[in-house]
Scaffold this motif. Structure first.
Motif, PDB file in Angstrom:
ATOM      1  N   ILE A  46     -31.227  56.837  30.870  1.00 62.05           N
ATOM      2  CA  ILE A  46     -31.897  57.230  32.308  1.00 62.05           C
ATOM      3  C   ILE A  46     -33.347  57.785  32.101  1.00 62.05           C
ATOM      4  O   ILE A  46     -34.220  57.143  32.692  1.00 62.05           O
ATOM      5  N   LEU A  47     -33.339  58.649  31.261  1.00 65.42           N
ATOM      6  CA  LEU A  47     -34.761  59.216  31.158  1.00 65.42           C
ATOM      7  C   LEU A  47     -35.797  58.583  30.328  1.00 65.42           C
ATOM      8  O   LEU A  47     -36.995  58.574  30.517  1.00 65.42           O
ATOM      9  N   GLY A  48     -35.269  57.834  29.362  1.00 65.61           N
ATOM     10  CA  GLY A  48     -36.194  56.876  28.406  1.00 65.61           C
ATOM     11  C   GLY A  48     -36.465  58.258  27.230  1.00 65.61           C
ATOM     12  O   GLY A  48     -36.432  59.214  27.512  1.00 65.61           O
ATOM     13  N   SER A  49     -36.636  57.628  26.029  1.00 62.88           N
ATOM     14  CA  SER A  49     -36.439  58.533  24.877  1.00 62.88           C
ATOM     15  C   SER A  49     -37.987  59.483  24.726  1.00 62.88           C
ATOM     16  O   SER A  49     -37.676  60.399  24.402  1.00 62.88           O
ATOM     17  N   ASN A  50     -38.853  59.048  25.529  1.00 61.72           N
ATOM     18  CA  ASN A  50     -40.020  59.607  25.190  1.00 61.72           C
ATOM     19  C   ASN A  50     -40.249  60.643  26.489  1.00 61.72           C
ATOM     20  O   ASN A  50     -41.270  61.244  26.536  1.00 61.72           O
ATOM     21  N   ASN A  51     -39.401  60.776  27.120  1.00 62.99           N
ATOM     22  CA  ASN A  51     -39.450  61.623  28.394  1.00 62.99           C
ATOM     23  C   ASN A  51     -39.646  62.946  28.008  1.00 62.99           C
ATOM     24  O   ASN A  51     -39.137  63.630  27.330  1.00 62.99           O
ATOM     25  N   VAL A  52     -40.669  63.799  28.672  1.00 59.01           N
ATOM     26  CA  VAL A  52     -41.100  64.987  28.177  1.00 59.01           C
ATOM     27  C   VAL A  52     -39.991  66.232  28.674  1.00 59.01           C
ATOM     28  O   VAL A  52     -39.947  67.107  28.071  1.00 59.01           O
ATOM     29  N   LEU A  53     -39.158  65.741  29.764  1.00 57.30           N
ATOM     30  CA  LEU A  53     -38.011  66.738  30.122  1.00 57.30           C
ATOM     31  C   LEU A  53     -37.136  66.623  29.076  1.00 57.30           C
ATOM     32  O   LEU A  53     -36.467  67.585  29.060  1.00 57.30           O
ATOM     33  N   LEU A  54     -36.734  65.423  28.638  1.00 54.50           N
ATOM     34  CA  LEU A  54     -35.696  65.207  27.671  1.00 54.50           C
ATOM     35  C   LEU A  54     -35.985  66.058  26.451  1.00 54.50           C
ATOM     36  O   LEU A  54     -35.396  66.944  25.689  1.00 54.50           O
ATOM     37  N   GLN A  55     -37.569  65.974  25.966  1.00 53.97           N
ATOM     38  CA  GLN A  55     -37.766  66.894  24.829  1.00 53.97           C
ATOM     39  C   GLN A  55     -37.650  68.184  25.239  1.00 53.97           C
ATOM     40  O   GLN A  55     -37.299  68.963  24.454  1.00 53.97           O
ATOM     41  N   TYR A  56     -38.023  68.533  26.379  1.00 56.23           N
ATOM     42  CA  TYR A  56     -37.960  70.096  26.712  1.00 56.23           C
ATOM     43  C   TYR A  56     -36.617  70.506  26.845  1.00 56.23           C
ATOM     44  O   TYR A  56     -36.101  71.589  26.097  1.00 56.23           O
ATOM     45  N   LEU A  57     -35.345  69.705  27.138  1.00 56.97           N
ATOM     46  CA  LEU A  57     -34.211  69.717  27.250  1.00 56.97           C
ATOM     47  C   LEU A  57     -33.768  70.190  25.704  1.00 56.97           C
ATOM     48  O   LEU A  57     -32.878  71.159  25.432  1.00 56.97           O
ATOM     49  N   LEU A  58     -34.181  69.295  24.859  1.00 56.14           N
ATOM     50  CA  LEU A  58     -33.693  69.469  23.428  1.00 56.14           C
ATOM     51  C   LEU A  58     -34.327  70.670  22.695  1.00 56.14           C
ATOM     52  O   LEU A  58     -33.527  71.307  21.979  1.00 56.14           O
TER      53      LEU A  58
END
Ligand SMILES: *[C@@H]1O[C@H](CO)[C@@H](O)[C@H](O)[C@H]1NC(C)=O
Ligand SMILES: *[C@@H]1O[C@H](CO)[C@@H](O)[C@H](O)[C@H]1NC(C)=O
Length: 259
Positions: A46-58
């Motif tokens: 959904i977010l895409g791998s390079n999404n900054v929110l995904l990185q924040y979440l991780l």
């Protein structure tokens, strides 16, 4: 370099699967570029791998065991996208622990990241029956399972997963498993689902990976795997034997709770 040239046919999860694995690989291969963040293999349909929110979440939620991290970092192999998303593995570990899992099933092992994840949370007399047709990738994880001191909880069975599941049912182990994770060849997903549903107890959980399949469930023209997954998604939605939730974690994760 070609993804296709670097892997033997037998070593993917089953020869019938190659169409899916290759197609998914080529798709996923074009968006794996988050290794600089330390979360190699991060993926989210959904977010895409390079999404900054995904990185924040991780960065703000992962409590990855060092042994798990070690398996994750062995994954320079072009097929590392086949590994489960780490935040997804952590969620499954929390759920499995919550329902006091003693017996777990793993349909599709690959390098054994989630197999180790399960083994780490099981009590000392617990076990995870891990099914795969190839031992080649499991051999990458095995020394790390041992190092982590949990290898005795892992029962690796190298043959068609459907056969292993049938053997467990025939051996009277229906309704004895607490947690199952399905992450193998997509064509057989419906069989895996039905057999796992027999094997888990009431109140047990089945976690099904790749239910969005990189978006391929949307356009199913000439796409057997997209179609199989869509059919299973529709079936589970209407399945009165279970409660369920579909989550936008990783490549889509359905959690099924057996009634
Ligand atoms: C769906 O997939 C088919 C076959 O790959 C392709 O020809 C078609 O353009 C796709 N349609 C959409 C809406 O993406
Ligand atoms: C789970 O399924 C039962 C039986 O169909 C239903 O009564 C209940 O409301 C469901 N619970 C949730 C949270 O969907």
């Amino acid at each position: 370099m070609s993804l296709l040239g670097s892997i033997s046919k037998e070593s993917v999860i089953g020869t019938a699967v190659l169409g899916c694995a290759f197609a998914a690989g080529l798709w996923a291969g074009s968006r794996q570029s988050s290794s600089h963040t330390g979360f190699q293999g991060a993926k989210n349909t959904i977010l895409g791998s390079n999404n900054v929110l995904l990185q924040y979440l991780l960065e703000n939620s992962l409590r990855e065991h060092p042994a798990l991290k070690k398996i994750r970092l062995t994954m320079e192999h072009p097929y590392h996208f086949m590994m489960v998303a780490c935040e997804q593995a952590q969620l499954m570990a929390n759920l499995a622990k919550l329902i006091k899992t003693k017996k777990a099933l793993e349909v599709g092992v690959y390098t054994g990241y989630n197999t180790l994840n399960m083994a780490l949370l099981l009590p000392d007399d617990g076990k995870v029956v891990a099914c795969d047709v190839s031992e080649e990738y499991a051999n990458i994880g095995k020394p790390i399972w041992k190092e982590a001191g949990v290898e005795h909880k892992i029962d690796l069975r190298i043959k068609e997963a459907v056969q292993t599941l049938d053997e467990l049912i025939a051996a009277g182990e229906a309704e004895t498993f607490d947690f199952a994770f399905i992450d193998a060849d997509k064509e057989s997903y419906d069989h895996y689902y039905e057999k796992c549903l027999k094997l888990i107890r009431k109140g047990g959980i089945i976690a099904i990976d790749n239910v969005l399949f990189g978006g391929r469930v949307l356009n199913r023209t000439n796409d057997i795997c997209g179609q199989v997954l869509h059919d299973l998604n529709q079936k589970i939605l209407r399945d009165h034997r279970v409660n369920m939730s579909m989550l936008a974690v990783g490549d889509g994760l359905t959690l099924v709770f057996k009634l």
